[in-house]
Write an enzyme that holds these catalytic residues in place. Structure first.
Site, PDB file in Angstrom:
ATOM      1  N   SER A   1      86.814  74.316  -5.114  1.00  0.00           N
ATOM      2  CA  SER A   1      87.364  73.019  -5.674  1.00  0.00           C
ATOM      3  C   SER A   1      88.633  72.690  -5.273  1.00  0.00           C
ATOM      4  O   SER A   1      88.622  72.288  -4.059  1.00  0.00           O
ATOM      5  CB  SER A   1      87.119  73.157  -7.338  1.00  0.00           C
TER       6      SER A   1
ATOM      7  N   ASP B   1      88.536  65.564  -4.882  1.00  0.00           N
ATOM      8  CA  ASP B   1      88.899  66.827  -4.725  1.00  0.00           C
ATOM      9  C   ASP B   1      87.963  67.713  -3.735  1.00  0.00           C
ATOM     10  O   ASP B   1      87.172  67.124  -3.045  1.00  0.00           O
ATOM     11  CB  ASP B   1      89.001  67.896  -6.015  1.00  0.00           C
TER      12      ASP B   1
ATOM     13  N   ASP C   1      85.819  70.082  -3.407  1.00  0.00           N
ATOM     14  CA  ASP C   1      84.126  69.850  -3.448  1.00  0.00           C
ATOM     15  C   ASP C   1      83.531  68.552  -4.004  1.00  0.00           C
ATOM     16  O   ASP C   1      82.126  68.511  -4.136  1.00  0.00           O
ATOM     17  CB  ASP C   1      83.791  71.271  -4.440  1.00  0.00           C
TER      18      ASP C   1
ATOM     19  N   ASP D   1      83.458  67.081  -6.922  1.00  0.00           N
ATOM     20  CA  ASP D   1      82.763  66.859  -8.348  1.00  0.00           C
ATOM     21  C   ASP D   1      83.794  66.183  -9.358  1.00  0.00           C
ATOM     22  O   ASP D   1      83.320  65.938 -10.302  1.00  0.00           O
ATOM     23  CB  ASP D   1      82.259  68.321  -9.073  1.00  0.00           C
TER      24      ASP D   1
END
Length: 449
Positions: free
Chosen positions: A101, A241, A243, A245
Site C-alpha cells: 500500500s 497511494d 496500490d 485503494d
C-alpha cells in the site's frame, strides 16, 4: 490483530520478514481454506503493485497455490480494488494482492479477497495462521494432472478501466485534472480513465522503476504536489497511494482535501438526492470532530468503527449502508465495489464537481476541520499494546484527556501495518496539540522502546 495478519493482510520487509517461504505457505494455506468445500479446480487471481519484490513474491505464492492444485491467473501490475472487482467478474474462488500500500519500496504485503471480493474475516485469517504456524490441518499435495497451473490475463486492466468508467453518468469534458500516481499501481489505469472520459490530464510520478513507489509522492507525501496543482491552473489534483485503494484531492488553490472531506462532500450530495441509504455515513474513530459536528447539522448520521477499512465495510454490510471510509482516503462506495477504490472515489468526486458547477474549494467548505495531529511512536511489534499496562503512560494520557475534554480528544492506537503506536490529538490550538502529541510519542518510545 493476528500473529501474521494485520489490519490489511500480512506485511513486512520483503525477503527479511515477508520471505518467499512464508509467501509460499500463505499460498498453500489460503487456497486450502478458501476452496476446501468446492468440488472443482480452484481459480485464484494474483495482482501486484510496482515494487521490485513483487515478482519474487508472486513466484513463491504461485508455487504454493499450484502445489495444492489451484489454477493461478496472473493479472500483472494492477490496483488492489481491481483485483476485488475482477475476482467477481471472472468468477474466481479468491483474489490475492501483493502490495504494501502506502509503505516504502522495501516493504511488501499479501492481502486476500474471497470469491465475493471481500477481505477475509478475522476468523478465516486466524485459521490460515494456525495452519502455517501450528500445522493445525494437514494439506494434501496432489500429483499428476491434479497439480495447479499458471496463466496470464491480458485483458484485466482494460476490464477494470471499463468498469470504472461505468460508475458515473457524466463525462469529464472541459476539466483539467492533475494526477499523482505515486509511481504505483494506478500509473496506467487512473490516467487512461481520466483521459478517455474527456478531461485534460497533467500527470506526475507515473514512471515506476520498482524502488520509487511512494517515494516523496502519492497520498502520504502531498506537499510538492499541492504546490504543483496550485501553479498549473487546473480544476483539482488527485493523489493515489501505491496500490490505488485510496485517494486524496487537492483543490485548485493547492489545499489538501482529505478522505473525511471527500466522504462528506459525497454524503451531502447523495443525501440531497435522496440516495444516501438511512442518511448514514460510516467512518472510523480517526474521523475529524468537525465532520461529526457538521453531519449533525445536515441531518446525516455518523456510525464509527475501529480504524481499518475492513471494519468500516463490516459495519456497512451488517446494517445496509452504502458509503463509508477513512480520513486516509480509503472510501467504499458499496454499490460499486467491495473495497476502498481510489479511482472510483475520484470519479464520484469529479462527477459532483461537474454536476454542481462549483469549485472544489467551495465544496470543501462543507465543514471546518478541527486541528488534528498524529505522531508515530516507534516500538517493536511485540510491544505495540503494552502502553495500556504502563502507569506513567496511562497517567499522561489521562491528564491530556482531562485538558482537552469538551474541546478535543486523545486517541492512542497500535498500527495495524507498521511497528509503531499512533498518537492522535485533536484540539483548538495546533501548536499546543503538536507539542503534546510529540511529548507523548517520545514518552511511549522511551518507556517501551
Amino acid at each position: 490483530m493476528g500473529r501474521l495478519f494485520g489490519t490489511d493482510g500480512v506485511r513486512g520487509i520483503a525477503n527479511a520478514e515477508l520471505t518467499c517461504e512464508l509467501a509460499m505457505q500463505i499460498g498453500k494455506a489460503a487456497a486450502y481454506v478458501l476452496t476446501k468445500e468446492t468440488h472443482h479446480k480452484p481459480k485464484i487471481l494474483i495482482g501486484k503493485d510496482s515494487r521490485i519484490s513483487g515478482d519474487m513474491l508472486e513466484a513463491a505464492l504461485t508455487a504454493g497455490l499450484c502445489s495444492v492444485g489451484a489454477s493461478v491467473v496472473s493479472l500483472g501490475i494492477i490496483p488492489t480494488p481491481a483485483v476485488a472487482y475482477l475476482t467477481r467478474k471472472y468468477e474466481a474462488d479468491a483474489g490475492i494482492v501483493i502490495s504494501a500500500s502506502h509503505n516504502s519500496a522495501e516493504y511488501n504485503g499479501i492481502k486476500i479477497f474471497n470469491a465475493n471480493g471481500y477481505k477475509l474475516s478475522d476468523a478465516i485469517e486466524e485459521r490460515i495462521e494456525t495452519i502455517i504456524l501450528d500445522n493445525s490441518e494437514p494439506i494434501d499435495a496432489p500429483t499428476g494432472d491434479a497439480v495447479g497451473t499458471l496463466e496470464t490475463c491480458d485483458t484485466a486492466l482494460a476490464d477494470y478501466i471499463e468498469f470504472a468508467k461505468s460508475t458515473i453518468d457524466c463525462d469529464l469534458s472541459d476539466m483539467r485534472i492533475a494526477i499523482d500516481c505515486a509511481n504505483g499501481a494506478s500509473y496506467k489505469s487512473a490516467v487512461k480513465v481520466i483521459v478517455e472520459m474527456g478531461a485534460e490530464a497533467f500527470v506526475v510520478h507515473n514512471h515506476p522503476n520498482g524502488t520509487n513507489i511512494n517515494e516523496k509522492c502519492g497520498s502520504t507525501h502531498t506537499k510538492s504536489f499541492q504546490q504543483y496543482v496550485k501553479n498549473i491552473d487546473v480544476d483539482l489534483g488527485l493523489t493515489f497511494d501505491g496500490d490505488a485503494d485510496r485517494v486524496l484531492a487537492i483543490d485548485e488553490k493547492g489545499n489538501l482535501i482529505d478522505g473525511d472531506k471527500i466522504m462528506f462532500i459525497c454524503a451531502n450530495f447523495l443525501k440531497a438526492k435522496g440516495l444516501l441509504v438511512k442518511d448514514t455515513l460510516v467512518t472510523t474513530v480517526m474521523t475529524n470532530l468537525g465532520l461529526v459536528l457538521a453531519a449533525r447539522e445536515k441531518g446525516i448520521n455518523i456510525v464509527q468503527t475501529r480504524v481499518g477499512d475492513r471494519y468500516v465495510l463490516e459495519e456497512m454490510l451488517k446494517s445496509g449502508y452504502i458509503l463509508g471510509g477513512e480520513q486516509s482516503g480509503h472510501i467504499i462506495f458499496l454499490e460499486n465495489n467491495t473495497t476502498g477504490d481510489g479511482l472510483l472515489s475520484a470519479l464520484q468526486l469529479l462527477a459532483i464537481l461537474k454536476k454542481s458547477g462549483k469549485k472544489l474549494s467551495e465544496l470543501a467548505e462543507v465543514f471546518q476541520t478541527l486541528p488534528q495531529v498524529t505522531v508515530n511512536a516507534k516500538v517493536q511489534n511485540s510491544k505495540k499494546n503494552s502502553y495500556t499496562e504502563d502507569d506513567v503512560i496511562c497517567a499522561e494520557i489521562a491528564q491530556l484527556e482531562a485538558e482537552l475534554s469538551g474541546n478535543g480528544r486523545v486517541l492512542i492506537r497500535p498500527s495495524g501495518t507498521e511497528p509503531c503506536v499512533r498518537v492522535m490529538l485533536e484540539g483548538p490550538d495546533l501548536a499546543v496539540i503538536t507539542q503534546k502529541a510529540n511529548y507523548l510519542a517520545k514518552l511511549i518510545e522511551a518507556r517501551l522502546g
